[in-house]
Design a protein around this motif. Structure first.
Motif, short mmCIF file in Angstrom:
data_model
loop_
_atom_site.label_atom_id
_atom_site.label_comp_id
_atom_site.label_asym_id
_atom_site.label_seq_id
_atom_site.Cartn_x
_atom_site.Cartn_y
_atom_site.Cartn_z
N TRP A 8 0.84 -1.21 0.00
CA TRP A 8 0.00 0.00 0.00
C TRP A 8 0.86 1.25 0.00
N GLN A 9 1.94 1.19 0.77
CA GLN A 9 2.84 2.36 0.79
C GLN A 9 3.39 2.63 -0.62
N ILE A 10 3.78 1.55 -1.28
CA ILE A 10 4.34 1.73 -2.63
C ILE A 10 3.25 2.27 -3.58
N MET A 11 2.05 1.71 -3.41
CA MET A 11 0.95 2.14 -4.27
C MET A 11 0.68 3.65 -4.08
N ILE A 12 0.69 4.09 -2.83
CA ILE A 12 0.45 5.52 -2.56
C ILE A 12 1.57 6.34 -3.21
N GLY A 13 2.81 5.86 -3.08
CA GLY A 13 3.93 6.56 -3.70
C GLY A 13 3.74 6.67 -5.21
N MET A 14 3.25 5.59 -5.81
CA MET A 14 3.05 5.59 -7.27
C MET A 14 1.97 6.59 -7.67
N ILE A 15 0.85 6.55 -6.96
CA ILE A 15 -0.25 7.45 -7.33
C ILE A 15 0.18 8.91 -7.13
N ALA A 16 0.84 9.17 -5.99
CA ALA A 16 1.32 10.53 -5.75
C ALA A 16 2.29 10.95 -6.85
N GLY A 17 3.15 10.02 -7.29
CA GLY A 17 4.13 10.32 -8.34
C GLY A 17 3.44 10.68 -9.65
N VAL A 18 2.41 9.90 -9.99
CA VAL A 18 1.68 10.16 -11.24
C VAL A 18 1.01 11.54 -11.17
N LEU A 19 0.34 11.80 -10.05
CA LEU A 19 -0.36 13.09 -9.93
C LEU A 19 0.64 14.24 -9.98
N PHE A 20 1.74 14.07 -9.27
CA PHE A 20 2.75 15.14 -9.26
C PHE A 20 3.32 15.33 -10.68
N GLY A 21 3.53 14.21 -11.38
CA GLY A 21 4.06 14.29 -12.75
C GLY A 21 3.11 15.06 -13.66
N SER A 207 12.97 2.54 1.26
CA SER A 207 12.84 3.78 0.49
C SER A 207 11.95 3.60 -0.74
N ALA A 208 11.42 2.37 -0.92
CA ALA A 208 10.66 2.09 -2.16
C ALA A 208 9.50 3.06 -2.41
N PRO A 209 8.67 3.38 -1.40
CA PRO A 209 7.55 4.28 -1.69
C PRO A 209 8.00 5.64 -2.22
N TYR A 210 9.12 6.15 -1.68
CA TYR A 210 9.63 7.45 -2.16
C TYR A 210 10.26 7.30 -3.54
N ALA A 211 10.96 6.17 -3.71
CA ALA A 211 11.64 5.96 -4.99
C ALA A 211 10.64 5.83 -6.14
N VAL A 212 9.55 5.09 -5.91
CA VAL A 212 8.58 4.95 -7.01
C VAL A 212 7.91 6.30 -7.29
N PHE A 213 7.77 7.11 -6.25
CA PHE A 213 7.24 8.46 -6.47
C PHE A 213 8.17 9.18 -7.46
N ALA A 276 8.41 -3.82 -10.38
CA ALA A 276 8.60 -4.16 -11.80
C ALA A 276 7.88 -3.11 -12.64
N PHE A 277 6.70 -2.74 -12.22
CA PHE A 277 5.92 -1.74 -12.94
C PHE A 277 6.65 -0.39 -12.94
N SER A 278 7.19 -0.01 -11.79
CA SER A 278 7.81 1.31 -11.69
C SER A 278 9.17 1.37 -12.38
N THR A 279 9.90 0.24 -12.42
CA THR A 279 11.26 0.30 -12.97
C THR A 279 11.33 -0.23 -14.41
N SER A 280 10.33 -0.98 -14.86
CA SER A 280 10.37 -1.65 -16.18
C SER A 280 11.59 -2.54 -16.33
N SER A 281 12.07 -3.10 -15.25
CA SER A 281 13.24 -3.97 -15.39
C SER A 281 13.13 -5.18 -14.47
#
Ligand code: ASP
Length: 437
Positions: A8-21, A207-213, A276-281
């Protein structure tokens, strides 16, 4: 208060990252993101890559030497390879079924083809050249390349994962042939190294949630021309529908074969999927995949240490599915008719192309050239074909990498189950560490 689960933390980081982007794209802060946010994503990926080779070496040597005899290794190897081939063929078949039903190429107008060609043919050309460098080698070059001449040379480059795996297997098998008391110090050594590296994974994951952001914010901020996205909507939807179906196949296979419930499987593997989704690797995600499958899904180290690194390098079901859809889409859009036989050719070449794709962002698109060539698409159309799909390749790469990683984890569960090496999760408790931090 109970801490939010990591996924969930990572998911929140991802959504926040998309919105910020998206916000950044509107207000024009791209420079700020490139200078001050993107580097944190890059550092995170580097940290994961940093521990990949030592982790493979330590866990594979320990894993194989724990197997007790070589026949067990042969057994595991054979099952793994068979399952990898089957899952790849299933993925390609799903891709072909979806693309033939939806026919996304029919929705692309001649103007869109012209526009995409003009915008991206240089990108297409680059990938055609990269592919021709790869395939100018002979058919057995793949096997030749697997055997390193120097282990330090091999271990100095993450692209040489198979060479490192080869060395570790060779070393592990040789350990099986030497008396127990003689190999014990080495076993203990690699055991400790392995535990320490898994702890490094834990630390990096903090640091994953911040990194995916950072990763998603910079990716969205760099995206140009979202309109093209819509023009390619049916194609992108075909790939995504195929990938979702493949995901359902994994979940069902794990459930029916191992009896592990979908919620258990998804909860265990989801942090790796999100990365995997956030890094494509898949290569960068590998340390996390190994940690999750071993500690959270309960597959024994003897199995994960072999199945997962090999899978990350050669088993890419998401990539093969995408290659099948993309190849047919390109042929449809360029009015290049495909026979049933051509579709069978795709099954074969996409299997090989996905094996040959590196586990890094965008690699699947380079190997797609080989699939297109095998269909007889004229040389001058190759770059145009790639130009057609370039605009949406990154988001699709994110999705297919998620499937690639899930496929490896599923096979690890099934192989582990069949060998009696699927136990209970044994998550190391974080609270034990806190006092030291
Ligand atoms: N990015 C994918 C992976 O790392 C490979 C690809 O399809 O481009 O698994």
């Amino acid at each position: 208060m109970k801490k939010l689960a990591l996924h969930w933390q990572i998911m929140i980081g991802m959504i926040a990252g998309v919105l910020f982007g998206i916000l950044v794209s509107y207000v024009g802060w791209q420079g700020f993101v490139a200078d001050w946010i993107k580097p944190f994503g890059t550092i995170f990926i580097s940290l994961l890559k940093l521990i990949a080779i030592p982790l493979i070496l330590a866990s594979l040597i320990k894993g194989i030497s724990d197997l007790q005899d070589i026949s067990k290794f042969k057994n595991m190897g054979l099952r793994t390879v068979i399952l990898y081939v089957i899952s790849t063929v299933v993925a390609i078949s799903i891709g072909l079924a979806v693309v033939n039903i939806i026919q996304p190429g029919e929705y692309v107008s001649a103007e869109t083809v012209a526009e995409l060609t003009e915008s991206f043919s240089a990108e297409g050309e680059k990938r055609v050249t990269a592919a021709s460098n790869q395939k100018s080698k002979g058919p057995l070059q793949f096997v030749v390349d697997m055997v390193p001449q120097n282990i330090f040379g091999a271990a100095s480059h993450n692209g040489n994962m198979l060479q490192v795996i080869f060395f570790a297997i060779f070393f592990g098998i040789s350990m099986l042939l030497v008396k127990d008391e003689q190999v014990k110090p080495i076993k203990d050594f690699f055991d400790s190294v392995n535990d320490i590296i898994l702890k490094m994974v834990d630390l990096i994951m903090l640091s994953a949630p911040y990194a995916v952001f950072a990763l998603l914010a910079s990716l969205i901020a760099e995206t140009t021309n979202p309109d093209l996205f819509l023009a390619l909507g049916w194609y992108a939807a075909s790939v995504v529908i195929g990938l979702v179906l493949m995901m359902a196949v994994y979940i069902a296979a794990v459930y029916f074969i191992t009896g592990k419930k979908p919620a258990f499987f998804l909860k265990g593997i989801s942090p790796a999927q999100l990365l995997a989704f956030s890094t494509s690797s898949s290569a960068a995600t590998l340390p996390v995949t190994m940690e999750r499958v071993e500690e959270h899904l309960g597959v024994h180290k003897e199995v994960t240490s072999f199945v997962l690194p090999v899978g990350a390098t050669i088993n890419m079901d998401g990539t093969s599915l995408y290659q099948a859809v993309a190849a047919v889409f390109i042929c449809q859009a360029l009015d290049f008719d495909l026979t049933f036989q051509d579709q069978l050719t795709i099954v074969l070449t996409a299997t090989l192309a996905s094996i040959g794709s590196a586990a890094v962002p965008g690699a699947g698109m380079i190997m797609l050239v080989i699939v297109l060539e095998s269909l007889g698409l004229p040389a001058e159309s190759l770059a145009i074909g790639l130009a057609l799909i370039f605009a949406v390749d990154r988001p699709l790469d994110m999705c297919r990498t998620t499937v690639n990683v899930t496929g490896d984890a599923s096979v690890a569960m099934i192989v582990g189950n069949s060998l009696g090496k699927l136990g209970e999760p044994h998550v190391k408790n974080w609270d034990d560490n806190k006092e030291h931090l």
